[in-house]
Design a protein around this motif. Structure first.
Motif, PDB file in Angstrom:
ATOM      1  N   VAL A 328     -22.500 -16.141   5.992  1.00  0.00           N
ATOM      2  CA  VAL A 328     -22.646 -16.437   4.563  1.00  0.00           C
ATOM      3  C   VAL A 328     -24.042 -16.036   4.094  1.00  0.00           C
ATOM      4  CG1 VAL A 328     -22.665 -18.253   2.812  1.00  0.00           C
ATOM      5  CG2 VAL A 328     -20.941 -18.303   4.637  1.00  0.00           C
ATOM      6  N   THR A 329     -25.053 -16.599   4.719  1.00  0.00           N
ATOM      7  CA  THR A 329     -26.426 -16.384   4.250  1.00  0.00           C
ATOM      8  C   THR A 329     -26.961 -14.988   4.584  1.00  0.00           C
ATOM      9  OG1 THR A 329     -27.160 -17.495   6.271  1.00  0.00           O
ATOM     10  CG2 THR A 329     -27.061 -18.814   4.259  1.00  0.00           C
ATOM     11  N   ASP A 330     -26.444 -14.365   5.656  1.00  0.00           N
ATOM     12  CA  ASP A 330     -26.925 -13.037   6.047  1.00  0.00           C
ATOM     13  C   ASP A 330     -26.147 -11.896   5.408  1.00  0.00           C
ATOM     14  OD1 ASP A 330     -28.860 -14.177   7.587  1.00  0.00           O
ATOM     15  OD2 ASP A 330     -27.835 -13.901   9.502  1.00  0.00           O
ATOM     16  N   ALA A 331     -25.188 -12.201   4.556  1.00  0.00           N
ATOM     17  CA  ALA A 331     -24.404 -11.144   3.912  1.00  0.00           C
ATOM     18  C   ALA A 331     -25.312 -10.223   3.101  1.00  0.00           C
ATOM     19  CB  ALA A 331     -23.342 -11.773   3.007  1.00  0.00           C
ATOM     20  N   ASN A 332     -25.120  -8.923   3.272  1.00  0.00           N
ATOM     21  CA  ASN A 332     -25.945  -7.923   2.588  1.00  0.00           C
ATOM     22  C   ASN A 332     -25.094  -7.095   1.630  1.00  0.00           C
ATOM     23  OD1 ASN A 332     -28.202  -8.669   3.983  1.00  0.00           O
ATOM     24  ND2 ASN A 332     -28.099  -7.012   5.482  1.00  0.00           N
ATOM     25  N   ASN A 333     -25.728  -6.605   0.567  1.00  0.00           N
ATOM     26  CA  ASN A 333     -25.066  -5.649  -0.310  1.00  0.00           C
ATOM     27  C   ASN A 333     -25.568  -4.244  -0.003  1.00  0.00           C
ATOM     28  OD1 ASN A 333     -27.570  -5.494  -1.557  1.00  0.00           O
ATOM     29  ND2 ASN A 333     -26.985  -6.836  -3.258  1.00  0.00           N
ATOM     30  N   LEU A 334     -25.127  -3.261  -0.774  1.00  0.00           N
ATOM     31  CA  LEU A 334     -25.487  -1.872  -0.483  1.00  0.00           C
ATOM     32  C   LEU A 334     -26.987  -1.610  -0.590  1.00  0.00           C
ATOM     33  CD1 LEU A 334     -22.652   0.287  -2.135  1.00  0.00           C
ATOM     34  CD2 LEU A 334     -23.110  -0.079   0.292  1.00  0.00           C
ATOM     35  N   SER A 335     -27.674  -2.363  -1.431  1.00  0.00           N
ATOM     36  CA  SER A 335     -29.117  -2.164  -1.579  1.00  0.00           C
ATOM     37  C   SER A 335     -29.900  -2.825  -0.459  1.00  0.00           C
ATOM     38  CB  SER A 335     -29.579  -2.727  -2.932  1.00  0.00           C
ATOM     39  OG  SER A 335     -29.445  -4.140  -2.963  1.00  0.00           O
ATOM     40  N   GLY A 336     -29.202  -3.551   0.434  1.00  0.00           N
ATOM     41  CA  GLY A 336     -29.875  -4.220   1.537  1.00  0.00           C
ATOM     42  C   GLY A 336     -30.330  -5.625   1.213  1.00  0.00           C
ATOM     43  N   ALA A 337     -30.070  -6.097  -0.010  1.00  0.00           N
ATOM     44  CA  ALA A 337     -30.452  -7.468  -0.382  1.00  0.00           C
ATOM     45  C   ALA A 337     -29.592  -8.467   0.385  1.00  0.00           C
ATOM     46  CB  ALA A 337     -30.290  -7.673  -1.881  1.00  0.00           C
ATOM     47  N   ARG A 338     -30.199  -9.589   0.733  1.00  0.00           N
ATOM     48  CA  ARG A 338     -29.534 -10.622   1.521  1.00  0.00           C
ATOM     49  C   ARG A 338     -29.142 -11.784   0.620  1.00  0.00           C
ATOM     50  NH1 ARG A 338     -31.944 -14.903   4.347  1.00  0.00           N
ATOM     51  NH2 ARG A 338     -30.767 -15.645   6.179  1.00  0.00           N
ATOM     52  N   TYR A 339     -27.922 -12.307   0.825  1.00  0.00           N
ATOM     53  CA  TYR A 339     -27.448 -13.420   0.003  1.00  0.00           C
ATOM     54  C   TYR A 339     -28.411 -14.596   0.129  1.00  0.00           C
ATOM     55  CZ  TYR A 339     -24.045 -16.521  -2.240  1.00  0.00           C
ATOM     56  OH  TYR A 339     -23.413 -17.383  -3.099  1.00  0.00           O
ATOM     57  N   GLY A 340     -28.716 -15.000   1.343  1.00  0.00           N
ATOM     58  CA  GLY A 340     -29.789 -15.956   1.590  1.00  0.00           C
ATOM     59  C   GLY A 340     -29.438 -17.422   1.336  1.00  0.00           C
ATOM     60  N   LEU A 341     -30.201 -18.289   1.981  1.00  0.00           N
ATOM     61  CA  LEU A 341     -29.987 -19.729   1.872  1.00  0.00           C
ATOM     62  C   LEU A 341     -30.331 -20.246   0.480  1.00  0.00           C
ATOM     63  CD1 LEU A 341     -29.304 -22.452   3.108  1.00  0.00           C
ATOM     64  CD2 LEU A 341     -31.600 -22.536   4.094  1.00  0.00           C
ATOM     65  N   HIS A 342     -31.379 -19.712  -0.137  1.00  0.00           N
ATOM     66  CA  HIS A 342     -31.766 -20.169  -1.473  1.00  0.00           C
ATOM     67  C   HIS A 342     -30.679 -19.857  -2.496  1.00  0.00           C
ATOM     68  CE1 HIS A 342     -35.686 -21.500  -0.299  1.00  0.00           C
ATOM     69  NE2 HIS A 342     -36.025 -20.306   0.178  1.00  0.00           N
ATOM     70  N   HIS A 343     -30.083 -18.659  -2.343  1.00  0.00           N
ATOM     71  CA  HIS A 343     -28.986 -18.278  -3.235  1.00  0.00           C
ATOM     72  C   HIS A 343     -27.815 -19.246  -3.072  1.00  0.00           C
ATOM     73  CE1 HIS A 343     -26.679 -14.669  -5.155  1.00  0.00           C
ATOM     74  NE2 HIS A 343     -26.148 -15.816  -5.512  1.00  0.00           N
TER      75      HIS A 343
END
Length: 394
Positions: A328-343
């Motif tokens: 969940v938290t380590d999911a990345n999009n094409l730009s390399g951004a991470r979903y993250g715990l704060h999100h």
């Protein structure tokens, strides 16, 4: 196994010349020749002997010419059966027609036998390559079928429905697993240990694919065995037994992070062991959220002597408790951004997750948020969540 070649020619000396030219390959059982005098006889030979891989056919023959015979061959739709056509030198119209009808190659008369040998050898190599590719394709299909069965077996090990006694105890619970590959290494489980105690857990094996799935199955089975056993052992004692068992013969050096809980449904007290897992989120009845404080806690399978500690928190009516894996938290999009715990925490504090009432709605809205965030990027890790809500006596 010898490559079986059907030679079709109305010239009687062609059979003798071929047997002489390829005597070594015949003796070494590389080639096996079958002979026919025209297209009609050749079709009968194909039915009679079977397993013909290569056809060497004259174009101009009585009864049935080579072009008609070639059309009949194409009707069999056998991509592993290749034809070399033989025609008079300069007869380019027939040769062009033959190639358009699917002939693999051609030679001209008078036959240059060195050229014929090279042409047959080249065609045989192509047939062998196609045969190898076909075997690989069949093996891949078999593996895919096995993986599909493995996926069904793995998912069948996870609870699909929430037992009625959990709802009767005042707990709304929902969990799901979405593997990154056909099979994965995440796991979860939940069941009532007795009238007042709910066991629930989530875990994540360190690898992906089949090895992780096998280790996941073992891990879940051991947890189920230990926590279904009413032998009086404490939560910490049971986790220690599971850890010791998993550490045995761990030649692949895999490990499992896990968050293991026992909820007293009467008091709302949660006793838990954090085995190196992601910190759960608590969404209080008033809408505020908090992370469960991270304390020392080693993943399972590292040290059979490790002493785990039990910790406690309290859930009140209306509170929600969200467990998840790092997919969940380590999911990345094409730009390399991470979903993250704060999100994720913001999603439950001010986002759509803050307005969901049931555990199922919380999980579904979170997954939708993840799918939208990931977009066209490839999901590289398993996504698993277990959410529960302490009901207000409704």
């Amino acid at each position: 196994m010898a490559i079986r070649i059907l030679s079709v020619d109305d010239e009687q000396d062609m059979e003798m010349l071929i047997l002489q030219l390829f005597r070594k390959q015949i003796r070494d059982k590389k080639y096996e020749f079958v002979f026919a005098n025209n297209g009609i006889e050749a079709l009968e030979k194909l039915e009679e002997v079977g397993d013909v891989s290569l056809i060497l056919s004259d174009i101009n023959m009585p009864g049935m010419d080579g072009l008609t015979f070639l059309a009949k061959i194409n009707e069999k739709q056998n991509p592993l059966l290749k034809a070399i056509m033989v025609s008079a030198y300069g007869d380019m119209d027939n040769i062009r027609t033959a190639m358009n009808r699917g002939a693999f190659d051609f030679v001209t008369k008078p036959v240059n036998f060195e050229d014929l040998e090279i042409t047959i050898s080249k065609t045989v190599e192509h047939i062998e390559m196609l045969t190898s590719l076909e075997k690989g394709r069949e093996q891949l299909i078999a593996i895919q079928n096995d993986l599909s069965v493995a996926k069904e077996i793995q998912l069948s090990m996870l609870p699909k429905t929430v037992p009625a006694n959990i709802g009767k105890a005042g707990i709304d619970l929902h969990a799901f697993l979405q593997p990154a590959k056909v099979v994965g290494g995440d796991l979860y489980d939940y069941f009532m240990m007795d009238e007042d105690r709910l066991f629930f857990m989530i875990g994540d094996v360190s690898d992906k694919g089949i090895p992780a799935a096998l280790f996941m199955a073992i891990t879940k089975a051991i947890f189920k065995s230990q926590f279904s056993n009413r032998n009086g052992d404490s939560l910490v004692q049971k986790v220690k037994i599971v850890n010791e068992f998993l550490c045995e013969d761990n030649s692949m050096f895999m490990f499992v992070t896990a968050f293991i809980c026992i909820l007293n449904t009467k008091t709302g007290e949660v006793e838990y062991v954090d085995a190196g897992h992601e910190p759960p989120i608590i969404q209080r009845a008033d809408g505020t959220t908090e992370l469960v404080k991270k304390e020392e806690g080693m993943a399972l399978c590292f040290d059979p002597e490790y002493e785990y500690e039990a910790r406690h928190l309290t859930l009140n009516p209306g509170d929600k408790f969200v467990l998840y894996t790092d997919g969940v938290t380590d999911a990345n999009n094409l730009s390399g951004a991470r979903y993250g715990l704060h999100h994720l925490q913001d999603f439950f504090t001010t986002g759509e997750g803050s307005i969901q009432t049931s555990a199922k709605e919380m999980n579904e809205s979170t997954l939708s948020s993840l799918v939208e965030f990931i977009g066209p990027a490839t999901q590289f890790d398993d996504i698993t969540m277990l959410s529960l809500r302490v009901m207000n006596g409704e």
